[in-house]
Enzyme design. Structure first.
Site, PDB file in Angstrom:
ATOM      1  N   SER A  30       0.815  -1.217   0.000  1.00 32.63           N
ATOM      2  CA  SER A  30       0.000   0.000   0.000  1.00 32.63           C
ATOM      3  C   SER A  30       0.846   1.263   0.000  1.00 32.63           C
ATOM      4  O   SER A  30       0.549   2.224  -0.718  1.00 32.63           O
ATOM      5  CB  SER A  30      -0.939   0.009   1.211  1.00 32.63           C
ATOM      6  OG  SER A  30      -1.907  -1.009   1.103  1.00 32.63           O
TER       7      SER A  30
ATOM      8  N   THR B 109      -6.199  -3.064   7.841  1.00 33.36           N
ATOM      9  CA  THR B 109      -6.010  -4.449   7.425  1.00 33.36           C
ATOM     10  C   THR B 109      -6.009  -5.374   8.629  1.00 33.36           C
ATOM     11  O   THR B 109      -6.253  -4.941   9.771  1.00 33.36           O
ATOM     12  CB  THR B 109      -4.716  -4.603   6.590  1.00 33.36           C
ATOM     13  OG1 THR B 109      -4.700  -5.891   5.983  1.00 33.36           O
ATOM     14  CG2 THR B 109      -3.473  -4.415   7.434  1.00 33.36           C
TER      15      THR B 109
ATOM     16  N   LYS C  95     -10.045  -5.061  10.930  1.00 31.17           N
ATOM     17  CA  LYS C  95     -11.166  -4.633  10.091  1.00 31.17           C
ATOM     18  C   LYS C  95     -12.504  -4.662  10.832  1.00 31.17           C
ATOM     19  O   LYS C  95     -13.426  -3.922  10.468  1.00 31.17           O
ATOM     20  CB  LYS C  95     -11.246  -5.493   8.834  1.00 31.17           C
ATOM     21  CG  LYS C  95     -10.093  -5.256   7.870  1.00 31.17           C
ATOM     22  CD  LYS C  95     -10.265  -6.028   6.577  1.00 31.17           C
ATOM     23  CE  LYS C  95      -9.129  -5.741   5.614  1.00 31.17           C
ATOM     24  NZ  LYS C  95      -9.324  -6.394   4.302  1.00 31.17           N
TER      25      LYS C  95
ATOM     26  N   ASN D 195     -12.382  -1.226   5.990  1.00 34.19           N
ATOM     27  CA  ASN D 195     -11.003  -1.198   5.505  1.00 34.19           C
ATOM     28  C   ASN D 195     -10.551   0.205   5.124  1.00 34.19           C
ATOM     29  O   ASN D 195      -9.403   0.397   4.749  1.00 34.19           O
ATOM     30  CB  ASN D 195     -10.823  -2.135   4.300  1.00 34.19           C
ATOM     31  CG  ASN D 195     -11.320  -1.532   3.008  1.00 34.19           C
ATOM     32  OD1 ASN D 195     -12.452  -1.036   2.944  1.00 34.19           O
ATOM     33  ND2 ASN D 195     -10.497  -1.556   1.978  1.00 34.19           N
TER      34      ASN D 195
ATOM     35  N   ASP E  80     -13.228  -3.005   0.060  1.00 32.87           N
ATOM     36  CA  ASP E  80     -12.802  -4.361  -0.305  1.00 32.87           C
ATOM     37  C   ASP E  80     -13.850  -5.053  -1.168  1.00 32.87           C
ATOM     38  O   ASP E  80     -13.522  -5.787  -2.101  1.00 32.87           O
ATOM     39  CB  ASP E  80     -12.572  -5.210   0.951  1.00 32.87           C
ATOM     40  CG  ASP E  80     -11.229  -4.959   1.598  1.00 32.87           C
ATOM     41  OD1 ASP E  80     -10.307  -4.492   0.902  1.00 32.87           O
ATOM     42  OD2 ASP E  80     -11.098  -5.220   2.803  1.00 32.87           O
TER      43      ASP E  80
ATOM     44  N   ARG F 247     -11.825 -23.234  10.345  1.00 29.66           N
ATOM     45  CA  ARG F 247     -11.500 -24.287  11.313  1.00 29.66           C
ATOM     46  C   ARG F 247     -12.622 -24.453  12.333  1.00 29.66           C
ATOM     47  O   ARG F 247     -12.925 -25.566  12.766  1.00 29.66           O
ATOM     48  CB  ARG F 247     -10.185 -23.955  12.019  1.00 29.66           C
ATOM     49  CG  ARG F 247      -8.987 -23.917  11.075  1.00 29.66           C
ATOM     50  CD  ARG F 247      -7.698 -23.645  11.842  1.00 29.66           C
ATOM     51  NE  ARG F 247      -6.579 -23.421  10.942  1.00 29.66           N
ATOM     52  CZ  ARG F 247      -5.864 -24.385  10.380  1.00 29.66           C
ATOM     53  NH1 ARG F 247      -6.176 -25.649  10.616  1.00 29.66           N
ATOM     54  NH2 ARG F 247      -4.855 -24.098   9.579  1.00 29.66           N
TER      55      ARG F 247
ATOM     56  N   LEU G 224      -6.760 -13.591  -2.040  1.00 28.65           N
ATOM     57  CA  LEU G 224      -6.717 -12.178  -1.697  1.00 28.65           C
ATOM     58  C   LEU G 224      -5.301 -11.705  -1.411  1.00 28.65           C
ATOM     59  O   LEU G 224      -5.008 -10.507  -1.471  1.00 28.65           O
ATOM     60  CB  LEU G 224      -7.611 -11.889  -0.482  1.00 28.65           C
ATOM     61  CG  LEU G 224      -9.059 -11.470  -0.779  1.00 28.65           C
ATOM     62  CD1 LEU G 224      -9.796 -12.523  -1.584  1.00 28.65           C
ATOM     63  CD2 LEU G 224      -9.816 -11.158   0.505  1.00 28.65           C
TER      64      LEU G 224
END
Length: 253
Positions: free
Chosen positions: A16, A61, A65, A86, A102, A150, A205
């Site tokens: 960025s 980030t 977020k 974001n 995003d 998970r 991403l």
């Protein structure tokens, strides 16, 4: 000096600063600079704002977020819809307004990645802030999906539940986790890679490295793969538009 920046816990992977510094040079904006602000916890945001009174806009980030929400004056409809932020807009009267660009970045990027007649479903790997933006974008595109993690909440799936049939019925795989980000390039989401075929589309991403382990395993069997650099560029341009609206105007994307 107009100051902009990115907040997150670990930012050594981020492009960025390079992106916006080059943009400022191209536009001959000598009064603008972009910095990386690593915050061990989001609780340090108020101190950062006090230390940098010339801040005019921030990107947000992982992992903040969702955690940055309580520190904002208001959230724009884009952020409310996604449930994650974001981009932070600084208004002239000192308010902080959270946006989400995003969703636009992913939507426009994946639209060009998939064939026009794509009619399959998607698996979203991960359930964080990036995942929420992807969910909204897929709904806009009319693509059905499952969220895989998970420890899924609600109607999601675990990685252990990814059968060959599910993999076959979901040709679009989207990695929204940080697994594989520089410098841990050997990592990847724990999906059954032996079920991938040339009919799959893998979108990551992550953009650093350019080709993640997730992507490599798809490419090895002839699948299509794309990283998140285009998404980064699109969302960055949308953030720039927000930051450059009249600073008292709560412009929405």
């Amino acid at each position: 000096m107009r100051e902009f920046g990115l907040i997150g816990r670990t930012l050594r992977h981020s492009f960025s600063q390079t992106y916006f510094t080059q943009k400022f040079q191209n536009l001959n904006l000598e009064d603008c600079q972009y910095e990386l602000f690593e915050l061990p916890t989001v609780d340090e945001l108020p101190a950062l704002l006090s230390k940098h009174p010339n801040l005019c806009g921030l990107n947000v980030t992982i992992p903040y977020k969702e955690k940055v929400w309580p520190y904002l004056t208001k959230v724009a409809p884009s952020a409310a819809r996604v449930g994650a932020i974001n981009t932070i807009q600084f208004t002239r009267d000192g308010r902080l307004i959270g946006h989400n660009t995003d969703m636009i970045g992913f939507r426009d990027s994946v639209r060009g990645f998939l064939p026009p007649d794509f009619a399959g479903r998607a698996l979203i790997l991960g359930s964080g802030g990036g995942s929420k933006a992807v969910e909204v974008a897929l709904r806009d595109l009319g693509i059905g999906f499952w969220v895989v993690s998970r420890n899924p909440l609600g109607q999601g799936l675990t990685y252990d539940e990814l059968t060959p049939e599910i993999m076959r019925e979901h040709p679009l795989l989207i990695n929204t986790t940080p697994l594989g980000t520089f410098p841990d390039e050997h990592e990847c989401p724990p999906i059954p890679y032996d079920t991938l075929t040339s009919q799959h589309y893998l979108y990551d991403l992550i953009y650093n490295p350019r080709e993640t382990e997730f992507m490599k395993r798809g490419l090895a069997v002839g699948a299509q793969a794309k990283n998140g650099f285009e998404m980064l560029c699109i969302q960055a341009e949308e953030a720039w538009k927000i930051w450059n609206t009249e600073r008292g105007n709560e412009g929405e994307q």
